[in-house]
Design an enzyme around this catalytic site. Structure first.
Site, short mmCIF file in Angstrom:
data_model
loop_
_atom_site.label_atom_id
_atom_site.label_comp_id
_atom_site.label_asym_id
_atom_site.label_seq_id
_atom_site.Cartn_x
_atom_site.Cartn_y
_atom_site.Cartn_z
N LYS A 153 65.50 28.05 4.57
CA LYS A 153 66.39 29.08 5.37
C LYS A 153 65.46 29.51 6.70
O LYS A 153 65.58 30.25 7.45
CB LYS A 153 66.71 30.46 4.54
CG LYS A 153 67.39 30.29 3.48
CD LYS A 153 68.29 29.02 3.39
CE LYS A 153 69.63 29.19 4.37
NZ LYS A 153 70.34 27.95 4.46
N HIS B 40 60.25 21.60 1.54
CA HIS B 40 60.22 23.05 1.33
C HIS B 40 58.69 23.21 0.57
O HIS B 40 58.55 24.50 0.07
CB HIS B 40 61.38 23.62 0.55
CG HIS B 40 62.54 23.69 1.18
ND1 HIS B 40 62.59 23.84 2.81
CD2 HIS B 40 63.59 23.44 0.74
CE1 HIS B 40 64.14 23.79 3.05
NE2 HIS B 40 64.57 23.34 1.86
N ARG C 296 59.55 31.24 10.09
CA ARG C 296 60.53 32.30 10.67
C ARG C 296 60.40 33.76 10.06
O ARG C 296 59.60 33.89 8.95
CB ARG C 296 61.82 31.84 10.22
CG ARG C 296 63.16 32.70 10.81
CD ARG C 296 64.44 31.84 10.23
NE ARG C 296 65.42 32.81 10.99
CZ ARG C 296 66.76 32.65 10.70
NH1 ARG C 296 67.02 31.55 9.59
NH2 ARG C 296 67.79 33.13 11.25
N PHE D 138 73.03 25.56 18.52
CA PHE D 138 73.81 26.11 17.36
C PHE D 138 75.42 25.38 17.22
O PHE D 138 75.92 25.33 16.27
CB PHE D 138 73.62 27.40 17.16
CG PHE D 138 74.40 28.12 15.92
CD1 PHE D 138 73.62 27.92 14.74
CD2 PHE D 138 75.44 28.83 15.90
CE1 PHE D 138 74.42 28.31 13.49
CE2 PHE D 138 76.02 29.37 14.72
CZ PHE D 138 75.66 29.21 13.59
N MET E 2 75.72 21.95 16.55
CA MET E 2 75.37 21.41 15.17
C MET E 2 76.47 21.99 14.39
O MET E 2 76.90 21.40 13.29
CB MET E 2 74.09 22.01 14.68
CG MET E 2 72.91 21.07 15.40
SD MET E 2 71.32 21.55 14.69
CE MET E 2 71.43 20.92 13.05
#
Ligand code: A3P
Length: 288
Positions: free
Chosen positions: A48, A109, A131, A230, A233
């Site tokens: 995320k 990840h 993030r 954004f 996509m």
């Protein structure tokens, strides 16, 4: 969301939890056979943090470069591709990856300690994506409840406790940041934040291309920038991600955490951030 009991849905590998629906100990063991190459393009990011976004940028940069520098036949055809997430797939995946032509684009990840050693030995370049933890938690909460492979949470409060007590698939984000922080100063590692990319995508794309030694014209770079918006996509998501696309491209912004966190949760996370991350190189990069 998956309604299986959370403890049954998650298994532990080298001290980190993973969902049995996505990963397996066999795959982790087989992963050691991956022969990393110095020209591999590696994207590391906690779930995320914008992995699909930056992954699109990297794949597009590599594909655009190959299209202009390689002749038709040697261009990687789709049959030769593997699902880009390193830890997702079957145990035979790594042998197949060893036969893929360069440059391979690999997303993960995983914590550095869970990655195949050859990645560090090869000096492959790693783009580390981070993030704001509050937005990561917010995005993870919505995604977990929307996706059948991940544990479900009855309430945001329930999720918040799991996020803060490290009972998360792929482990705790704070632990993730402290572990990757040990590599943040390495010359083969570049860190980018979701927030800086959001603020100036053109600059981000340019810096990423330069780091991987991918030289493109202004116009070609501009194409990569446009295709990674954004909006663009999200519009393409059915083609690129199937049904998953509709939950993956959710808001794509900064500070949506304000819609979920209460005062107490906000304080708790600030305190944890202060204790574990604030003073580190990565902590100082994060706009918090
Ligand atoms: P939100 O849930 O906050 O909207 P990952 O790919 O690591 O699973 O991360 C998903 C997050 O990245 C989601 O955040 C998603 O909306 C965001 N994202 C995906 N594509 C993006 C884009 N082109 N620009 C900005 N954010 C994007």
């Amino acid at each position: 969301a998956n309604t299986m009991d959370r403890d049954e849905l998650l298994f532990s590998y080298k001290g980190i939890l993973y969902p049995v629906t996505v990963c397996s100990p066999e795959v982790f063991k087989a992963m050691e056979s991956l022969e990393a190459r110095s020209d591999d393009v590696i994207l590391a990011g906690y779930p995320k943090s914008g992995t699909n976004w930056v992954g699109q940028i990297l794949s597009d940069l590599v594909a655009t470069f190959e299209k202009k520098t390689q002749d038709e036949e040697s261009v990687n055809d789709e049959d030769l591709e593997e699902f880009p997430y390193l830890e997702v797939g079957d145990a035979g995946k790594f042998e197949r990856m060893n036969r893929l032509p360069s440059r391979r684009v690999i997303f993960t990840h995983l914590l550095p300690d869970n990655l195949p050693r050859s990645i560090f030995k090869s000096k492959a370049k790693i783009l580390l994506l981070i993030r704001n933890p509050k937005d990561v938690a917010t995005s993870f909460y919505h995604f977990s409840n929307g996706m059948s492979l991940l544990p479900s949470y009855e309430t945001w409060d329930d999720f918040f406790i799991a996020f803060m007590t490290e009972k998360m698939p792929w482990g705790s984000y704070f632990n993730y940041l402290s572990e990757w922080n040990k590599y943040a100063a390495d010359e083969n590692v570049m860190t980018i934040t979701y927030e800086e990319l959001k603020e100036n995508r053109a600059l981000g794309v340019k810096n990423i291309a330069a780091f991987f030694g991918i030289s493109l014209t202004e116009e070609e770079l501009q194409g990569v920038v446009e295709r990674s918006s954004f909006q663009s996509m999200k519009e393409n998501s059915l083609k690129t991600h199937g049904a998953l696309g509709s939950i993956l491209f959710r808001k794509g912004g900064v500070s949506d955490w304000k819609s979920l966190f209460n005062e107490d949760q906000n304080e708790k996370m600030d305190k944890a951030f202060e204790e574990h991350i604030a003073g580190t190189k990565l902590g100082m990069k994060l706009k918090y």
